[in-house]
Design a protein around this motif. Structure first.
Motif, mmCIF file in Angstrom:
data_model
loop_
_atom_site.group_PDB
_atom_site.id
_atom_site.type_symbol
_atom_site.label_atom_id
_atom_site.label_comp_id
_atom_site.label_asym_id
_atom_site.label_seq_id
_atom_site.Cartn_x
_atom_site.Cartn_y
_atom_site.Cartn_z
ATOM 1 N N ASN A 193 18.675 -16.111 43.170
ATOM 2 C CA ASN A 193 17.759 -15.149 43.746
ATOM 3 C C ASN A 193 16.674 -14.896 42.699
ATOM 4 O OD1 ASN A 193 16.443 -13.078 44.958
ATOM 5 N ND2 ASN A 193 18.233 -11.757 45.191
ATOM 6 N N PRO A 194 15.515 -15.557 42.782
ATOM 7 C CA PRO A 194 14.497 -15.461 41.735
ATOM 8 C C PRO A 194 13.908 -14.059 41.579
ATOM 9 C CG PRO A 194 13.708 -16.825 43.539
ATOM 10 C CD PRO A 194 15.115 -16.471 43.839
ATOM 11 N N GLU A 195 14.058 -13.206 42.572
ATOM 12 C CA GLU A 195 13.532 -11.850 42.453
ATOM 13 C C GLU A 195 14.285 -11.047 41.397
ATOM 14 O OE1 GLU A 195 14.496 -12.885 45.806
ATOM 15 O OE2 GLU A 195 12.487 -13.719 45.985
ATOM 16 N N LEU A 196 15.478 -11.487 41.044
ATOM 17 C CA LEU A 196 16.272 -10.773 40.043
ATOM 18 C C LEU A 196 15.823 -11.074 38.619
ATOM 19 C CD1 LEU A 196 19.830 -11.132 41.584
ATOM 20 C CD2 LEU A 196 18.298 -9.170 41.697
ATOM 21 N N LEU A 197 14.987 -12.090 38.431
ATOM 22 C CA LEU A 197 14.500 -12.458 37.100
ATOM 23 C C LEU A 197 13.082 -11.928 36.902
ATOM 24 C CD1 LEU A 197 15.723 -16.152 36.970
ATOM 25 C CD2 LEU A 197 16.792 -14.161 35.933
ATOM 26 N N SER A 198 12.829 -11.367 35.739
ATOM 27 C CA SER A 198 11.486 -10.856 35.440
ATOM 28 C C SER A 198 10.569 -12.011 35.036
ATOM 29 C CB SER A 198 11.561 -9.837 34.315
ATOM 30 O OG SER A 198 11.882 -10.478 33.094
ATOM 31 N N LYS A 199 9.284 -11.704 34.962
ATOM 32 C CA LYS A 199 8.320 -12.727 34.528
ATOM 33 C C LYS A 199 8.622 -13.161 33.094
ATOM 34 C CE LYS A 199 4.543 -11.179 37.449
ATOM 35 N NZ LYS A 199 3.201 -10.596 37.504
ATOM 36 N N LEU A 200 9.022 -12.202 32.257
ATOM 37 C CA LEU A 200 9.360 -12.541 30.871
ATOM 38 C C LEU A 200 10.610 -13.417 30.815
ATOM 39 C CD1 LEU A 200 8.868 -12.310 27.864
ATOM 40 C CD2 LEU A 200 10.159 -10.163 27.889
ATOM 41 N N ASP A 201 11.608 -13.131 31.659
ATOM 42 C CA ASP A 201 12.805 -13.979 31.707
ATOM 43 C C ASP A 201 12.435 -15.411 32.088
ATOM 44 O OD1 ASP A 201 14.512 -11.915 31.018
ATOM 45 O OD2 ASP A 201 15.108 -11.469 33.078
ATOM 46 N N LEU A 202 11.617 -15.548 33.112
ATOM 47 C CA LEU A 202 11.207 -16.889 33.551
ATOM 48 C C LEU A 202 10.403 -17.601 32.466
ATOM 49 C CD1 LEU A 202 10.309 -16.083 37.259
ATOM 50 C CD2 LEU A 202 12.272 -17.396 36.428
ATOM 51 N N ALA A 203 9.521 -16.873 31.778
ATOM 52 C CA ALA A 203 8.723 -17.472 30.709
ATOM 53 C C ALA A 203 9.611 -17.905 29.542
ATOM 54 C CB ALA A 203 7.659 -16.485 30.229
ATOM 55 N N ALA A 204 10.589 -17.085 29.182
ATOM 56 C CA ALA A 204 11.504 -17.437 28.090
ATOM 57 C C ALA A 204 12.351 -18.651 28.465
ATOM 58 C CB ALA A 204 12.392 -16.245 27.739
ATOM 59 N N LEU A 205 12.793 -18.708 29.705
ATOM 60 C CA LEU A 205 13.566 -19.875 30.156
ATOM 61 C C LEU A 205 12.704 -21.131 30.121
ATOM 62 C CD1 LEU A 205 15.489 -18.293 33.163
ATOM 63 C CD2 LEU A 205 16.463 -19.020 30.969
ATOM 64 N N ARG A 206 11.468 -21.013 30.590
ATOM 65 C CA ARG A 206 10.549 -22.153 30.574
ATOM 66 C C ARG A 206 10.336 -22.630 29.142
ATOM 67 N NH1 ARG A 206 5.830 -19.833 32.394
ATOM 68 N NH2 ARG A 206 7.172 -18.883 33.856
ATOM 69 N N TRP A 207 10.150 -21.685 28.199
ATOM 70 C CA TRP A 207 9.938 -22.024 26.791
ATOM 71 C C TRP A 207 11.145 -22.782 26.232
ATOM 72 C CZ3 TRP A 207 12.797 -20.352 22.542
ATOM 73 C CH2 TRP A 207 12.276 -20.708 21.303
ATOM 74 N N ALA A 208 12.342 -22.377 26.642
ATOM 75 C CA ALA A 208 13.570 -23.009 26.141
ATOM 76 C C ALA A 208 13.904 -24.304 26.874
ATOM 77 C CB ALA A 208 14.739 -22.032 26.257
ATOM 78 N N GLY A 209 13.103 -24.686 27.855
ATOM 79 C CA GLY A 209 13.357 -25.924 28.587
ATOM 80 C C GLY A 209 14.408 -25.786 29.664
#
Length: 142
Positions: free
Chosen positions: A108-124
């Protein structure tokens, strides 16, 4: 001590007695005790000040890392900034597991914040590709 007319060295027993019972200490002993207490207070103040300055530095650095992650940064030159980004990515990975709604990998992507998604993207880590996750739930087959 010499100014007070005392030429012999102070024994440990005398110093301990002065510390334990300052009312029995001679005037020179009170001056020595006051110097020791003042030095201890100054040292504690310097240590506390250093702690506050470090916390302030880390808060400022965390804010910078947050802004850079949201802007899509790929690398950090500062090792402290790198550690902060890694910590954010790990925390986001745990949130990703909490957002995981079933065993098939749907989230459920609504449960993740923009910062969470950005940090995950940064970590691959791709939230939609379960094979890239670094943290899994206990009931996960991976």
């Amino acid at each position: 001590m010499r100014q007070a007319g005392r030429d012999e060295p102070l024994s440990v027993a005398e110093a301990t007695a002065w510390r334990d019972h300052p009312e029995k200490a001679p005037e020179v002993g009170i001056a020595v005790l006051a110097t020791v207490v003042a030095a201890k207070a100054e040292r504690e103040h310097r240590e506390r000040q250093a702690d506050i300055e470090y916390e302030h530095h880390m808060l400022n650095l965390t804010e910078k890392v947050t802004k850079r992650l949201l802007a899509g940064a790929k690398h950090f030159r500062n090792p402290d900034a790198e550690l902060i980004a890694q910590d954010m990515a790990f925390r986001a990975s745990k949130e990703l597991c909490r957002a995981h709604t079933d065993k098939c990998g749907e989230i459920n992507p609504e449960l993740l914040s923009k910062l969470d998604l950005a940090a995950l993207r940064w970590a691959g880590i791709d939230p939609y590709a379960h094979s890239t996750w670094i943290v899994h739930r206990g009931d996960c087959s991976a």
